[in-house]
Structure formats: structure tokens, C-alpha cells
Design a protein around this motif. Structure first.
Motif, mmCIF file in Angstrom:
data_model
loop_
_atom_site.group_PDB
_atom_site.id
_atom_site.type_symbol
_atom_site.label_atom_id
_atom_site.label_comp_id
_atom_site.label_asym_id
_atom_site.label_seq_id
_atom_site.Cartn_x
_atom_site.Cartn_y
_atom_site.Cartn_z
ATOM 1 N N LYS A 15 40.949 75.718 80.632
ATOM 2 C CA LYS A 15 41.795 75.092 79.610
ATOM 3 C C LYS A 15 43.230 74.862 80.101
ATOM 4 O O LYS A 15 43.924 73.987 79.594
ATOM 5 C CB LYS A 15 41.819 75.944 78.347
ATOM 6 C CG LYS A 15 40.562 75.787 77.508
ATOM 7 C CD LYS A 15 40.504 76.752 76.354
ATOM 8 C CE LYS A 15 41.574 76.462 75.339
ATOM 9 N NZ LYS A 15 41.424 77.299 74.134
ATOM 10 N N PRO A 20 45.224 69.146 76.115
ATOM 11 C CA PRO A 20 44.823 69.642 74.790
ATOM 12 C C PRO A 20 44.225 68.565 73.887
ATOM 13 O O PRO A 20 43.580 68.885 72.892
ATOM 14 C CB PRO A 20 46.125 70.176 74.195
ATOM 15 C CG PRO A 20 47.002 70.462 75.354
ATOM 16 C CD PRO A 20 46.620 69.461 76.404
ATOM 17 N N ASP A 21 44.419 67.301 74.216
ATOM 18 C CA ASP A 21 43.881 66.211 73.397
ATOM 19 C C ASP A 21 42.437 65.854 73.750
ATOM 20 O O ASP A 21 41.806 65.087 73.014
ATOM 21 C CB ASP A 21 44.754 64.961 73.553
ATOM 22 C CG ASP A 21 46.174 65.217 73.076
ATOM 23 O OD1 ASP A 21 46.347 66.051 72.167
ATOM 24 O OD2 ASP A 21 47.092 64.581 73.620
ATOM 25 N N SER A 22 41.906 66.373 74.828
ATOM 26 C CA SER A 22 40.571 65.968 75.274
ATOM 27 C C SER A 22 39.470 66.701 74.503
ATOM 28 O O SER A 22 39.679 67.769 73.933
ATOM 29 C CB SER A 22 40.401 66.215 76.766
ATOM 30 O OG SER A 22 40.301 67.591 77.018
ATOM 31 N N ASP A 23 38.296 66.092 74.521
ATOM 32 C CA ASP A 23 37.131 66.707 73.873
ATOM 33 C C ASP A 23 36.685 67.967 74.612
ATOM 34 O O ASP A 23 36.186 68.910 73.996
ATOM 35 C CB ASP A 23 35.971 65.721 73.812
ATOM 36 C CG ASP A 23 36.234 64.591 72.824
ATOM 37 O OD1 ASP A 23 37.061 64.784 71.901
ATOM 38 O OD2 ASP A 23 35.618 63.509 72.986
ATOM 39 N N TYR A 25 38.565 70.151 76.003
ATOM 40 C CA TYR A 25 39.440 71.250 75.583
ATOM 41 C C TYR A 25 38.888 71.889 74.308
ATOM 42 O O TYR A 25 38.818 73.115 74.198
ATOM 43 C CB TYR A 25 40.862 70.724 75.353
ATOM 44 C CG TYR A 25 41.896 71.798 75.178
ATOM 45 C CD1 TYR A 25 42.548 72.334 76.282
ATOM 46 C CD2 TYR A 25 42.235 72.276 73.917
ATOM 47 C CE1 TYR A 25 43.503 73.323 76.126
ATOM 48 C CE2 TYR A 25 43.182 73.262 73.758
ATOM 49 C CZ TYR A 25 43.818 73.780 74.864
ATOM 50 O OH TYR A 25 44.758 74.764 74.712
ATOM 51 N N ALA A 26 38.485 71.065 73.353
ATOM 52 C CA ALA A 26 37.909 71.583 72.105
ATOM 53 C C ALA A 26 36.592 72.304 72.375
ATOM 54 O O ALA A 26 36.314 73.350 71.780
ATOM 55 C CB ALA A 26 37.703 70.455 71.110
ATOM 56 N N THR A 27 35.799 71.762 73.279
ATOM 57 C CA THR A 27 34.529 72.405 73.627
ATOM 58 C C THR A 27 34.768 73.763 74.275
ATOM 59 O O THR A 27 34.081 74.744 73.957
ATOM 60 C CB THR A 27 33.718 71.498 74.574
ATOM 61 O OG1 THR A 27 33.503 70.238 73.937
ATOM 62 C CG2 THR A 27 32.392 72.126 74.939
ATOM 63 N N SER A 29 37.275 75.648 73.788
ATOM 64 C CA SER A 29 37.726 76.555 72.724
ATOM 65 C C SER A 29 36.536 77.151 71.988
ATOM 66 O O SER A 29 36.512 78.350 71.695
ATOM 67 C CB SER A 29 38.639 75.816 71.742
ATOM 68 O OG SER A 29 39.807 75.367 72.383
ATOM 69 N N LEU A 30 35.548 76.327 71.695
ATOM 70 C CA LEU A 30 34.340 76.820 71.034
ATOM 71 C C LEU A 30 33.556 77.765 71.939
ATOM 72 O O LEU A 30 32.995 78.762 71.470
ATOM 73 C CB LEU A 30 33.466 75.654 70.590
ATOM 74 C CG LEU A 30 34.018 74.800 69.451
ATOM 75 C CD1 LEU A 30 33.117 73.607 69.187
ATOM 76 C CD2 LEU A 30 34.192 75.628 68.193
#
Length: 132
Positions: A15, A20-23, A25-27, A29-30
């Protein structure tokens, strides 16, 4: 536990290099949250019960109260220590924090494998003989 902690640490390391705007990054995080949840479940089913099992199976009756109190104090003290230092370590490095936790677990698993005796089907006297 080691695998889930390693997954969490790797996701935190990755990360740092992703926007932080990319998909992704969210993945990641999960994945971090899922890794922590798996670690808590694995801890509860395995290592979390270890002090209580050891106290009930290897302590002789004449010191069970005192030794059990000491073991409970040590267990809660180290839980408090981890809780106290977690935020400090996370401020330092999230990936580094979970790398340290992974290393501590691997050391603990090795320690248990080498030094904690198998007690299934053994009497208290046979278990005590192991420690002499």
C-alpha cells in the motif's frame, strides 16, 4: 496465524507504493482486514488457549493456585503490553508492525513445539518427569 500476519504485513508494504485512489489500494485494505480477522480466529482456536491448557495439565495440585495466578498475570500483562505498543508500532510502520508480530508468532510456535510436552494419555507424574 503466521500466514495471515504475513499477508497483512505484505499488504501494508504494498500500500505504500500504490496510489490511494486506485482499486488495488482498496483491495489491499480489505485483504488487511481479512488477514487480521483470520489471525484473531486462528489465535482463539490455537495459541490463545495455550496458557489455560498448560495450567490445567502440567501444574501439580500443590502449586496450581499460585502458579495459575502467576500465569494469568503474565498472560494479561503481555496482552496489555501488545495493546500498549500496537499504536506506537503502527505509527512507526504498519508493515513493520505485522512483520514483528509474524516473527514473534513463529518464535512462539517453535518454542511450543520444542518445549511444551504432549500430555495426551499421560499422568501428571509422567508430565512432571518430562521437566526434570
Amino acid at each position: 496465524m503466521a500466514l495471515s500476519l504475513l499477508v497483512v504485513s505484505i499488504s501494508f508494504y504494498l500500500k505504500e507504493y500504490i496510489s490511494p485512489d486506485s482499486d488495488l489500494y482498496a483491495t489491499l485494505s480489505l485483504v488487511s482486514v481479512a488477514g487480521v480477522v483470520v489471525m484473531v480466529i486462528a489465535f482463539s482456536l490455537g495459541l490463545g488457549a495455550m496458557p489455560w491448557i498448560i495450567m490445567s495439565e502440567i501444574l501439580p495440585i500443590n502449586i496450581k493456585g499460585l502458579a495459575g495466578s502467576f500465569a494469568t498475570l503474565a498472560n494479561w500483562f503481555f496482552s496489555w503490553l501488545v495493546t500498549l505498543t500496537a499504536n506506537l508500532l503502527l505509527d512507526w510502520s504498519s508493515g513493520g508492525t505485522f512483520t514483528i508480530y509474524t516473527a514473534v508468532f513463529v518464535f512462539t510456535a517453535g518454542f511450543v513445539a520444542i518445549w511444551v510436552p504432549e500430555t495426551k494419555g499421560k499422568t501428571l507424574e509422567e508430565i512432571q518427569q518430562f521437566f526434570r
